[in-house]
Write a protein that holds these residues in place. Structure first.
Motif, short mmCIF file in Angstrom:
data_model
loop_
_atom_site.label_atom_id
_atom_site.label_comp_id
_atom_site.label_asym_id
_atom_site.label_seq_id
_atom_site.Cartn_x
_atom_site.Cartn_y
_atom_site.Cartn_z
N HIS A 35 -7.40 -5.35 1.69
CA HIS A 35 -8.06 -4.26 2.40
C HIS A 35 -7.16 -3.03 2.45
CE1 HIS A 35 -10.60 -2.18 5.28
NE2 HIS A 35 -9.53 -1.96 6.02
N GLN A 36 -5.90 -3.22 2.72
CA GLN A 36 -4.95 -2.10 2.77
C GLN A 36 -4.77 -1.46 1.39
OE1 GLN A 36 -1.23 -2.86 5.09
NE2 GLN A 36 -2.17 -4.85 5.46
N SER A 89 -6.33 -9.32 4.17
CA SER A 89 -5.83 -8.16 4.92
C SER A 89 -5.02 -7.23 4.01
CB SER A 89 -4.98 -8.61 6.11
OG SER A 89 -3.84 -9.34 5.67
N GLN A 133 -7.81 0.70 0.60
CA GLN A 133 -7.77 1.97 1.33
C GLN A 133 -6.77 2.93 0.69
OE1 GLN A 133 -10.00 2.70 3.81
NE2 GLN A 133 -10.80 0.75 3.06
N PRO A 171 0.81 -1.23 0.00
CA PRO A 171 0.00 0.00 0.00
C PRO A 171 0.84 1.28 0.00
CG PRO A 171 -0.06 -1.05 2.16
CD PRO A 171 0.60 -2.02 1.23
N GLU A 172 2.14 1.16 0.29
CA GLU A 172 3.02 2.33 0.32
C GLU A 172 3.87 2.46 -0.94
OE1 GLU A 172 2.76 4.54 2.67
OE2 GLU A 172 1.28 3.31 3.73
#
Length: 295
Positions: free
Chosen positions: A215-216, A212, A219, A52-53
């Motif tokens: 989900h990240q 999980s 977002q 996610p980053e």
């Protein structure tokens, strides 16, 4: 170019694709402008990495191949040197993009009027003054919308994104949508169900992550997060290309054209849409899988 239509505009030259050696696992994002291109590219970057980053750096890592601004030899060399799975962007309709049997093509669409009004905002945010001819800042006579309806699908008009060009994009994508490696997505569906969009795209591209992680990633691709981190997510973000990276993500909402167009404007738009598309195709192009305007 022997089997592809030629698209040449002030920004576009789809002959540049001739210098790209396509790989079987390449992913093409093919859209009219302001239809969710950057959003879809970001989703793909997140799915590719599972991080996610991740620094997306779309203009470098997932280049817009048919734009004339960068030397094509440099773009081709950069793509050829990539060892990871690649993705590329095109605003050329599918009949002008090289169609490989195994590479994946992700075509994204949006209500044409939403795309048009988003483009109006976009051209005020980029340093390309030739757009002023089509999109004058002071427009009491409605020149902008007339040119949206009257512009041609090809030639100089191409990059000003008239309705004819959006319709050409949709027809060209629909003509090959029965191929297993061509998928059509809609901005409205992405807005309604971003997690579902991630799941569908992951399945199309053969990518798997844990619940999980997914989900990240979802977002990270939310509109609020992308706008709040505009220097990271906007094309060429943080490099001063646009007047405001944040304004690239203006609102993410739909329907801003309601109340901004006259009855005559809307009647002319309806006539053109109905002349080119049947009711089912028009409903999908405007509203995605729901086929109707949100309540």
């Amino acid at each position: 170019m022997a089997h592809r239509k030629l698209y040449l505009g002030p920004l576009t030259d789809n002959r540049r694709w001739d210098m790209v050696d396509i790989r079987a696992d390449d992913v093409f994002v093919v859209t009219p402008p302001k239809c969710g291109t950057t959003w879809m590219q970001t989703i793909i970057a997140l799915l590719f990495s599972g991080d996610p980053e991740v620094e997306t750096e779309l203009s470098v890592k997932m280049p817009w191949v048919d734009i004339r601004i960068r030397e094509m030899s440099e773009v081709a060399a950069r793509l050829d040197a990539m060892q990871h799975r690649r993705s590329m962007k095109s605003h050329t309709p599918m009949d002008g993009v090289p169609l490989h049997d195994r590479a994946h093509y992700i075509c994204v669409f949006r209500h044409p009027l939403d795309a048009h009004f988003s483009y109006r905002k976009h051209v005020r945010n980029i340093p390309m003054p030739w757009f002023d001819v089509w999109y004058p800042e002071d427009d009491p006579d409605g020149i902008t919308f007339r040119r949206f309806l009257d512009g041609g699908a090809e030639g100089f008009d191409t990059d000003a994104m008239p309705l004819a060009h959006i319709l050409q994009h949709y027809k060209a994508a629909a003509a090959v949508a029965d191929r297993p490696n061509v998928s059509l997505f809609h901005y409205a569906d992405m807005t309604r169900d971003l997690a579902g969009t991630f799941a569908r795209l992951a399945d199309v591209l053969g990518i798997s992550h844990s619940d999980s992680v997914m989900h990240q990633l979802v977002q990270a691709a939310s509109f609020d997060n992308m706008k709040a981190n505009a220097e990271r997510f906007a094309p060429s973000g943080g490099k001063g290309f646009m007047k405001s990276d944040s304004d690239f993500f203006h609102s993410g909402t739909s329907g801003k054209w309601r109340g901004a167009l006259s009855d005559a404007d809307l009647a002319a738009y309806d006539a053109m849409m109905d002349a080119h598309l049947g009711p089912k195709d028009r409903a999908w192009l405007e509203y995605g899988s729901s086929g109707t305007a949100p309540a």
